[in-house]
Design a protein around this motif. Structure first.
Motif: not given
Ligand SMILES: Nc1ncnc2c1ncn2[C@@H]1O[C@H](COP(=O)(O)OP(=O)(O)OP(=O)(O)O)[C@@H](O)[C@H]1O
Ligand SMILES: Nc1ncnc2c1ncn2[C@@H]1O[C@H](COP(=O)(O)OP(=O)(O)OP(=O)(O)O)[C@@H](O)[C@H]1O
Ligand SMILES: [Mg+2]
Ligand SMILES: [Mg+2]
Lengths: 253, 332, 273, 273, 253
Positions: E51, E79, E155-156
């Protein structure tokens, strides 16, 4: 095996949000019985009411109709790691220990132990905003275990973690659950994880949220994520989920 | 429904006399007597102490008297009448006069007659206070209408004296009916006196300050009141015999209370316009009250309910006894 | 677009930072004083209603040279502090009670603001009736001035605590007291501290009025100093006293500001700048 | 532990809710009036300093029966409204500017609180000098009373906007204006609205003082009504005016309260109760 | 194939947080070059600095040393789904369209299209707190796509979604990326997902965060999650991660 005590029961539970006319039906006629020592995993499409169900079990919300029975102290790990931003990781966990009635003198050792389990021993004195997303999730997990409840509800507790850390935590959770005889409801999107951990896997369907399929997992423990048994059961669950959602999609968009 | 429990027999024990006054020039006898310890020594003779309390506003004094938090106070005639009327004649009595005179209408250049005031704006210290009533009454006698809301031929805008002075320098108002030392301050700022209030009264005297005591207190502790009056008379004597010394004492007292003192020149000029006397000049007070009623700033029915004016407002026996001792004429 | 290593410059921290902190203030002061002096020199108003900065600062320094002035500052600050702390305690308790107990909120929720808008002088008679002519009467006025503001601050703070936190508290099994002590109040703290500045201002302004209630000869106070400077048209002293009040206000603000910044830093609320 | 279907009871909504909303208020009123009447009957203080509720409400109804009273309410409310809106606009602009521009904050950040603690009467001479004896002078005092409070509210609100939102704004490519318009200010809104109650209180209390500054022809006002009742020691009228002020304050509070509740509901801040 | 334009570059980038002495080193000496049209997936243990790296690329933070180069407009999906709570799902997306300069008249259609992609067509007018965790994540994804940036950092982005929705979104993302020629950096903990989507997979190690392994994925598209190629590559990556972390663990706790 003698039937264990009933710890959680949902009896024809429905839950809707919003005003009567335009309500969102999150759950409809859900029946569920979970016995002492059982490890139940719940899988289901995004938005099918898993979190809502856990909230009902935790007493954070009331069903619109039907009955929820809870037989003992409940710990809930929220889907979004909710750490108190003004406390360090250590203090966040300590708070739960405090409420659980752990003596002050024992808390330090217990915090250290829990942080070790989630592999954050070196991060005890960081505040939440100084931790990565996955680290925060692990602190929340440690806090959930700190509550000392007999019933533990976990909402995608390992969703933000890498495979390696996940594996490690599977083992840890399994051994803690076994050692303390906990009753667990564990929500996940990872089918393998569901089979890996669960004594029973419950598949929920959406719109409205309901139980569509249940499966006991009689596999012997210890289990490993990449065993073929688990893979094939996970594939089966995935197919059922797809079937369930496929129907919806046809009707839907 | 006033219910004074006036039973002299049940006089509560006291150890101190609580006296109020304002850090105002018109309260000079009180300031001097406190400053010079006149009250203290007289009270000490009857085993009492003095608790002097300075106030900023008349209504607080009245409330304090009503609430038994204060025994006597130097005060202007208007709050005194209010206290008397509001308590239906029960709560308070005037026991002595203190100050007379020292108010005037000051105006800017170019205003030389009452008629010139038409359409102009003047300030008074406060709606319904002595000067306010005097101004309204005088203007109406001059054929100039005013009203309480600042309308009419001459617009009266009550405001604190200092704001008035600022407004005057900013050209926002054209004059003011004010007490000393403000008359002198306005004059220093370029105004001139159009009407000295003293000239409107017989003998050039009209009451601006009296001593007001709780009725209960007078009934229960006449000796204490007498001691206060002795101190008051001593201050009046000093003022008569040593004007400079008394002015210095006043300024010292003011500085002690407020941290500021009055420019000695202004003070001396103001001093000339005031008379300090124990005579309460009750006739002027009654007339002033009538004026207040006539301009709608006092309710006649309240006064009637209190027993009229002067009615029982005055309680001058103690003062007259002292005056007699000194071989001076009684007042009423 | 190229972003380079920027925090390297942090080494020359202290000197540069001090200057970055100082120049805006100096600039502002210079601006105000300059404008004032120009206005004064223009002779827009006579000097006895609008004195120049020189005369005013002269009065200020003269004032600051007297023992009386420091006594006044001390008296007033003591009263303000005491009154504020009292208001803080009472206001917080009432605020928490009102925020927590629904019937109470329905009963007196709006009354708090009703009291908050009441001018201080309206309380004088009651203060005298209940307490007599003494310090308590002044404190009463201060507490009634600041208490409602602080209570409102507490209520607003509690109302805006993210429900995630209260839900967490319930899940952790916090009792009602623990819930408030450990979770709701800390979560409400930033709003609360911001509200304290407002409470302090109310306390201070009520005090400035309340100090006129009773004037005690040996205990000068800023409220009376201000009022008498005004009453006696001593404009330089008036402005000098205003400057003193301004400075004290700024000082107190910087104390609250420091607390608030610390809270924000601890919670990661102030990531950059 | 069994949790049953609870929201079923929502059908009998209106009648029960109205009662749940009403009884605490009625109870509180009954309690206050009862206590007051008892105190009155106990003859703790003579009735001319502490009149009973009956006498007071008599005075209130007599007052409310006059045209003059309604004119006073109208005048004062108009001034309060105008002054508050002015303070709102100016305070918000200054608040945003100070929160956003760092040198400005360093220069005048603390001054805002310094101004906020300044008693209204301190501004009177300046108001007269600059504006003369008219409505503007009153508004000036009101704006100087309420503006700093509102500015401080804005600053506190902006300071406590979660950095996640401002970072999001930057990532979305919002320009500085859009960032504030679309993200920072809406995020600060709850704190801001809470601060407005404080601002209103300051405006109102400054107005009560300011109305004594200038008495304008044919316009009675609540400030003068209050002061006059006090000057004349007319205690029933004084308390009656206080009740009117209290009621207006409560009314305004319930307006702000409604706005605040709507905001909280929209953002899911008030999940239960 | 001619070398495409360089879109993102990290040159010996380090990043540490906190005061000089007690700093947490999140990244140390990271070199990375990403060319136009490349789909790079990043995997790595929790807390290894993924991140942080995306924040640096997005310009939200500055490196402690080293250089970041960014060649075009960047969209970042955080995220944690950060939706503005006072706006409905629709308005949250519209805001991004607005900033991207999409004409007002086109926005409605575009919002509907994006919400359809993430299968939330019926939820357009709900506010964030009325959505489930996975739904919020999908709104954030739709908003990220709405930004119209050439470089997309995620991010994810699918961490809270079920397998079925994931599969669907893999296809959608892949086709959008291809159609618009986007450059993507995609962080995930799911190794299969990393291989399924990536032209290149970068494995990061932790303490300090750095690049430890890179692998091109020359598999033909369309790919499917359960293909054997992907499974074996994923297994390989998992082993490498384990090896990397194992070393750490030995040294660590
Ligand atoms: N603001 C911050 N202050 C201090 N430390 C920070 C901060 N942000 C990140 N860190 C530290 O930097 C390291 C990397 O964090 P980062 O969030 O980049 O990890 P990540 O790879 O995204 O992990 P995850 O998979 O858990 O999201 C962590 O050790 C974290 O504690
Ligand atoms: N507070 C609320 N108000 C309105 N609707 C809600 C609320 N909470 C949940 N819902 C709705 O209820 C349904 C179920 O939500 P829930 O959060 O239980 O889903 P979930 O199964 O946990 O999904 P996910 O896997 O995405 O977390 C969703 O359609 C959601 O929109
Ligand atoms: Mg969920
Ligand atoms: Mg991360």
């Amino acid at each position: 095996m003698k039937q264990a005590e009933l710890m959680l029961r949902a009896d024809n539970v429905s839950k809707s949000f919003g005003p009567e006319g335009a309500a969102t039906v999150a759950l409809s006629g859900v029946d569920m019985s979970i016995r002492a020592g059982e490890f139940v995993t719940i899988v289901g499409a995004s938005g099918c009411g898993k979190s809502t169900l856990l909230n009902l079990f935790a007493g954070l919300d009331k069903p619109s109709s039907g009955t929820i029975e809870v037989n003992g102290k409940v710990a809930l790990m929220f889907q979004e790691a909710t750490l108190l931003p003004w406390l360090t990781a250590r203090k966040n966990i300590e708070l739960a220990l405090n409420y659980a009635g752990v003596a002050r003198s024992d808390r330090d050792a217990r915090v250290a132990e829990l942080l070790d389990i989630v592999r954050l021993g070196d991060w005890a004195d960081k505040r939440p905003h100084e931790l990565s997303g996955g680290m925060r999730q692990r602190v929340a997990l440690a806090r959930c275990l700190a509550q000392g409840a007999r019933i533990v509800l976990m909402d995608e507790p390992l969703g933000a973690l890498d495979a390696m850390t996940r594996d490690h935590l599977h083992d840890e959770i399994e051994s803690i659950v076994k050692a303390q005889g906990l009753t667990v409801v564990f929500v996940t999107h990872n089918m393998r994880e569901a089979v890996r951990l669960g004594d029973r896997v419950i598949l929920m369907g959406s719109r409205p949220g309901r139980v569509v399929y249940e499966q006991s997992v009689p596999l012997k423990r210890p289990r490993t994520m990449d065993s073929n048994d688990i893979a094939s059961r996970a594939a089966d669950l995935t197919n059922r989920l797809k079937a369930e959602q496929g129907i919806l999609e046809g009707a839907d968009s | 429904a006033a219910t004074p429990e006036a039973a002299p027999s049940a006089a509560p024990e006291i150890t101190t006399v609580r006296l109020g006054y304002f850090p105002n020039l018109t309260h000079a006898p009180g300031l001097i007597a406190t400053q010079k310890g006149f009250f203290k020594s007289e009270l000490k003779a009857i085993n009492l102490t003095l608790t002097p309390t300075a106030f900023n506003a008349g209504p607080d004094v009245v409330t304090a008297l009503f609430a038994d938090s204060l025994d006597c106070s130097y005060i202007g005639p208007n709050p005194a009448i209010n206290a008397y009327a509001q308590s239906e004649g029960a709560a308070v009595r005037i026991v002595s006069g203190s100050t007379s005179g020292g108010a005037a209408l000051v105006v800017r250049d170019g205003v030389n007659t009452a008629a010139d005031l038409k359409g102009l704006t003047i300030a008074t210290p406060q709606l319904g206070n002595t000067q306010d009533v005097a101004a309204r009454n005088w203007l109406s006698e001059q054929g100039l209408a005013t009203d309480v809301e600042g309308g009419g031929d001459v617009s009266i805008k009550p405001q604190s004296n200092s704001d008035g002075l600022a407004a005057f320098s900013a050209g926002e108002i054209d004059g003011a009916w004010v007490p000393e030392p403000w008359v002198s301050s306005y004059v220093a700022a370029g105004a001139h006196v159009l009407q000295n209030e003293a000239d409107l009264w017989d003998g050039g005297q009209f009451v601006t300050t009296v001593i007001l005591c709780r009725t209960d207190f007078i009934d229960q502790h006449p000796d204490a009141v007498t001691a206060l009056l002795k101190g008051h008379l001593a201050a009046l004597d000093l003022i008569a015999s040593d004007p400079e010394g008394s002015q210095a004492a006043v300024n010292l007292a003011l500085a002690g209370l407020t941290g500021s003192s009055i420019d000695p020149k202004v003070l001396a000029s103001a001093w000339k316009n005031m008379t300090f006397t124990a005579d309460p000049l009750s006739a002027t007070l009654v007339t002033s009250a009538e004026h207040a009623v006539s301009v709608g700033l006092l309710e006649q029915d309240k006064i009637d309910a209190a027993g009229g004016l002067p009615g029982t407002l005055y309680s001058l026996d103690l003062l007259n006894a002292l005056l007699a001792e000194r071989g001076e004429a009684a007042v009423n | 677009m190229t972003i380079n290593n920027a925090s390297r410059t942090q080494t020359t921290f202290s000197a540069r930072n001090a200057w970055a902190w100082t120049w805006p203030k100096l600039f502002a002061i210079a601006l105000v004083l300059g404008g004032w002096e120009l206005l004064f020199l223009s002779e827009w108003r006579p000097s006895y209603v609008l004195p120049g900065p020189i005369e005013t600062f002269d009065a200020l320094f003269k004032m600051a040279g007297t023992e009386r002035f420091w006594l006044a500052v001390k008296t007033t600050m003591t009263r303000a502090g005491t009154g504020f702390i009292l208001a803080l305690v009472l206001g917080s308790i009432v605020g928490i009670a009102v925020a927590r107990i629904k019937p109470l909120r329905l009963a007196v929720g709006n009354v708090i603001t009703g009291l908050q808008v009441m001018p201080s002088i309206a309380w004088f008679p009651l203060a005298i009736l209940v307490f007599g002519l003494n310090e308590q009467a002044i404190l009463f006025v201060v507490v009634l001035g600041a208490g409602p503001s602080i209570a409102n601050g507490v209520i607003a703070g509690i109302d805006h605590v993210p429900p995630a936190f209260t839900r967490l508290g319930r899940v952790l099994g916090a009792g009602p007291i623990a819930l408030y002590r450990d979770i709701v109040l800390p979560a409400a703290l930033p709003t609360y501290v911001a509200g304290l500045v407002q409470g302090w201002s109310f306390a201070w302004r009520s005090l400035m009025a309340g100090e006129l209630l009773v004037i005690i000869a040996e205990t000068p106070s800023l409220g009376t100093t201000l009022d008498f400077a005004r009453q006696m048209s001593k404009v330089p002293e008036l402005i000098a006293t205003m400057i003193v009040i301004l400075l004290i206000g700024m000082l107190v603000d910087s104390v609250f500001g420091t607390i608030s910044r610390k809270i924000r830093r601890d919670r990661g609320l102030a990531i950059d700048d």
